[in-house]
Motif scaffolding. Structure first.
Motif, PDB file in Angstrom:
ATOM      1  N   SER A  32      -2.978  -0.219  -9.661  1.00 42.54           N
ATOM      2  CA  SER A  32      -1.905  -1.216  -9.612  1.00 42.54           C
ATOM      3  C   SER A  32      -0.539  -0.560  -9.494  1.00 42.54           C
ATOM      4  N   ALA A  33      -0.488   0.616  -8.886  1.00 38.85           N
ATOM      5  CA  ALA A  33       0.770   1.337  -8.699  1.00 38.85           C
ATOM      6  C   ALA A  33       1.000   1.605  -7.213  1.00 38.85           C
ATOM      7  N   ILE A  34       2.257   1.709  -6.859  1.00 41.93           N
ATOM      8  CA  ILE A  34       2.653   2.073  -5.494  1.00 41.93           C
ATOM      9  C   ILE A  34       3.505   3.326  -5.614  1.00 41.93           C
ATOM     10  N   ARG A  35       3.211   4.302  -4.790  1.00 46.32           N
ATOM     11  CA  ARG A  35       3.991   5.534  -4.787  1.00 46.32           C
ATOM     12  C   ARG A  35       4.991   5.530  -3.634  1.00 46.32           C
ATOM     13  N   PHE A  36       5.999   6.367  -3.785  1.00 48.86           N
ATOM     14  CA  PHE A  36       6.979   6.611  -2.723  1.00 48.86           C
ATOM     15  C   PHE A  36       6.984   8.119  -2.504  1.00 48.86           C
ATOM     16  N   SER A 127       1.088   3.718  -0.827  1.00 49.15           N
ATOM     17  CA  SER A 127       2.402   4.344  -0.890  1.00 49.15           C
ATOM     18  C   SER A 127       3.259   4.010   0.321  1.00 49.15           C
ATOM     19  N   LEU A 128       4.551   4.209   0.123  1.00 45.46           N
ATOM     20  CA  LEU A 128       5.528   4.192   1.202  1.00 45.46           C
ATOM     21  C   LEU A 128       5.794   5.657   1.517  1.00 45.46           C
ATOM     22  N   LEU A 129       5.404   6.083   2.709  1.00 47.52           N
ATOM     23  CA  LEU A 129       5.481   7.498   3.090  1.00 47.52           C
ATOM     24  C   LEU A 129       6.488   7.701   4.208  1.00 47.52           C
ATOM     25  N   PHE A 145       6.174   1.558  -7.950  1.00 50.45           N
ATOM     26  CA  PHE A 145       5.912   0.341  -8.720  1.00 50.45           C
ATOM     27  C   PHE A 145       4.693   0.568  -9.594  1.00 50.45           C
ATOM     28  N   PRO A 146       4.773   0.352 -10.915  1.00 53.46           N
ATOM     29  CA  PRO A 146       5.986  -0.037 -11.605  1.00 53.46           C
ATOM     30  C   PRO A 146       7.081   0.994 -11.378  1.00 53.46           C
TER      31      PRO A 146
END
Length: 176
Positions: A32-36, A127-129, A145-146
């Protein structure tokens, strides 16, 4: 001579206690996480600086966008809706340097990383890469996110934080 032996035994004991308390923790980023992530063109000082500049501009935009997101689904929608805008942010950051880039939101491979004594597992993460140029340099990433990295970026402007240091710890680190 006895004093020297006592001092050496004391220093060695402190060293042992200090080292046993430094165990590394391994963490798996939850689904449930998004990485950048920003991947540099190369490891040259110039390319690493460009990576940091792009990171800073994107972090500012991402913080503004995601600071009130209530859940991962809302964060996903917000990111997807702003992809054209993020493309413009990166493009404007690279106008003077003259190399290409890609920006993509989806599932991407990440290497293992140790940060502040915590090891984050390698794996495929949402992720946003942003890949700058050839993308052969060191990368920078955080949890988007969080908004952990966004909060950390916001906190760096607080200059009231006090850092305490241990003289004995510094000596041990320096000589052992």
């Amino acid at each position: 001579m006895k004093k020297l032996i006592i001092i050496l035994i004391s220093l060695f004991s402190i060293y042992l206690v200090y080292n046993t308390s430094k165990k590394q923790e391994t963490v798996k980023i939850p689904d449930s996480a998004i990485r950048f992530r920003v991947l540099a063109n190369s490891n040259s000082p110039r390319d690493q600086k460009i990576k940091e500049d792009v990171r800073d501009k994107m972090q500012s935009e991402l913080y503004t966008l995601l600071k009130n997101a209530k859940d991962i689904n809302e964060a996903r929608v917000l990111i997807n809706d702003k992809m054209d805008y993020f493309d413009e942010v990166v493009k404007s950051s690279l106008e003077e340097v003259g190399y290409s880039y890609t920006i993509d939101y989806g599932m991407h491979e990440f290497p293992e990383k140790t940060y502040k004594g915590i090891t984050y597992d390698a794996g495929e993460y949402e992720s946003l890469l942003v890949t700058l140029g050839e993308g052969k340099g060191d990368n920078w990433w955080c949890v988007l996110f969080p908004p952990l990295c966004l909060l950390e970026a916001e906190e760096t402007t607080d200059t009231t934080e006090i850092e305490y240091k241990s003289f004995i710890k510094e000596i041990i680190e320096k000589y052992f």
